[in-house]
Design a protein around this motif. Sequence first.
Motif, PDB file in Angstrom:
ATOM      1  N   SER A 167      40.992  46.664  36.681  1.00 31.14           N
ATOM      2  CA  SER A 167      40.282  47.615  35.829  1.00 31.14           C
ATOM      3  C   SER A 167      40.876  47.604  34.435  1.00 31.14           C
ATOM      4  O   SER A 167      41.977  47.089  34.203  1.00 31.14           O
ATOM      5  N   ALA A 168      40.151  48.180  33.502  1.00 34.84           N
ATOM      6  CA  ALA A 168      40.621  48.218  32.120  1.00 34.84           C
ATOM      7  C   ALA A 168      41.926  48.990  32.006  1.00 34.84           C
ATOM      8  O   ALA A 168      42.804  48.649  31.217  1.00 34.84           O
ATOM      9  N   ARG A 224      44.882  46.727  32.977  1.00 29.41           N
ATOM     10  CA  ARG A 224      45.137  45.516  32.195  1.00 29.41           C
ATOM     11  C   ARG A 224      46.298  45.723  31.221  1.00 29.41           C
ATOM     12  O   ARG A 224      46.442  46.770  30.601  1.00 29.41           O
ATOM     13  N   THR A 258      48.009  45.664  27.874  1.00 28.87           N
ATOM     14  CA  THR A 258      47.501  45.744  26.506  1.00 28.87           C
ATOM     15  C   THR A 258      48.483  45.113  25.528  1.00 28.87           C
ATOM     16  O   THR A 258      49.678  44.961  25.822  1.00 28.87           O
ATOM     17  N   ARG A 316      44.959  38.338  33.602  1.00 29.25           N
ATOM     18  CA  ARG A 316      44.230  37.280  34.295  1.00 29.25           C
ATOM     19  C   ARG A 316      43.347  36.538  33.300  1.00 29.25           C
ATOM     20  O   ARG A 316      42.633  37.159  32.509  1.00 29.25           O
ATOM     21  N   GLY A 317      43.417  35.227  33.317  1.00 31.63           N
ATOM     22  CA  GLY A 317      42.547  34.427  32.473  1.00 31.63           C
ATOM     23  C   GLY A 317      43.253  33.808  31.285  1.00 31.63           C
ATOM     24  O   GLY A 317      44.474  33.674  31.239  1.00 31.63           O
ATOM     25  N   THR A 339      40.674  29.345  35.733  1.00 26.16           N
ATOM     26  CA  THR A 339      40.980  30.705  35.269  1.00 26.16           C
ATOM     27  C   THR A 339      42.246  31.248  35.894  1.00 26.16           C
ATOM     28  O   THR A 339      42.984  32.007  35.268  1.00 26.16           O
ATOM     29  N   PRO A 376      44.612  37.997  27.377  1.00 27.97           N
ATOM     30  CA  PRO A 376      43.400  37.957  28.205  1.00 27.97           C
ATOM     31  C   PRO A 376      42.742  39.330  28.333  1.00 27.97           C
ATOM     32  O   PRO A 376      43.401  40.316  28.670  1.00 27.97           O
ATOM     33  N   GLY A 377      41.447  39.382  28.024  1.00 26.57           N
ATOM     34  CA  GLY A 377      40.692  40.621  28.153  1.00 26.57           C
ATOM     35  C   GLY A 377      40.938  41.646  27.078  1.00 26.57           C
ATOM     36  O   GLY A 377      40.418  42.763  27.156  1.00 26.57           O
ATOM     37  N   SER A 378      41.710  41.317  26.054  1.00 26.73           N
ATOM     38  CA  SER A 378      42.055  42.299  25.025  1.00 26.73           C
ATOM     39  C   SER A 378      41.266  42.076  23.745  1.00 26.73           C
ATOM     40  O   SER A 378      40.905  40.952  23.403  1.00 26.73           O
ATOM     41  N   LYS A 379      41.008  43.186  23.040  1.00 31.86           N
ATOM     42  CA  LYS A 379      40.389  43.102  21.716  1.00 31.86           C
ATOM     43  C   LYS A 379      41.409  43.349  20.614  1.00 31.86           C
ATOM     44  O   LYS A 379      41.063  43.427  19.447  1.00 31.86           O
ATOM     45  N   SER A 438      45.368  29.105  31.392  1.00 29.66           N
ATOM     46  CA  SER A 438      45.372  30.522  31.786  1.00 29.66           C
ATOM     47  C   SER A 438      46.798  30.965  32.058  1.00 29.66           C
ATOM     48  O   SER A 438      47.721  30.143  32.209  1.00 29.66           O
TER      49      SER A 438
END
Length: 237
Positions: free
Chosen positions: A100-101, A104, A106, A141-142, A166, A206-209, A230
């Motif tokens: 989940s977010a 993750r 950060t 992940r990724g 991945t 990974p998955g971060s803005k 990855s």
Amino acid sequence: MSLTTKTGRGRRVAAGSLIAVAALGLTACKGGTDAASHPSSAAAPATSSDSGSQTSGSGHSPGAKPQSSAPGGHRSSAAPSVTPKGSVPRTTQSHSSAMSASDRCTAAAMSLRLGPADIGAGNIHYSLIFTNKGKKACSLRGFPGVSLINRDGSAVGKPATRAGGTGGVVRLQPGQSAHAVLHTLNEGVSDTPCWGTSQIVYVYPPGSKESMTTGSGGLRVCGGRFEVTSVEPGALG
């Protein structure tokens, strides 16, 4: 008619007149008393509820129908809907999952560094190391997003392309690390010219803005090959 007869008759008439006057006076007195004790309807209060409204704290006499205060002649009793602060509409709530977010890692909770070059057989590899510096475990992940830039913000070459699969979720406890591998070629292996020397590695986990940066140590891409894998558990270099 004799004088005596006339006198007797006059006395009776006078006495009768006095009785009539007395009767009229009594009637008048009685009527005045009745008028004083029973005032007319025009002088009385309009309703008993008016008297009650003067002493009632609500401004309405008990049992009286309240006046309309809402448009259309209908009294509104519905309180305005107050949405507690901090509350979330159901339509936008996220569903929990294995990644989940909130779970993750950060950018703000990690540190980043570039490991030393590993040169062999015309290839050069660098480990890009993420370390959990927060107080709770998190996951990665990724693929990270990786670019090379200079201190003035100008780009050097193109962003790294992805290499390999991945991979799975990497769970990092506080203080633990994960790494991705950057790959390029040694100078002279290919006829494709090398890029200019970079100063900063610009990274999106990974998955971060949110981005992170670290010194590039003069990393230079040659042969037109710039790849990133990855993330995997542990730190290399």
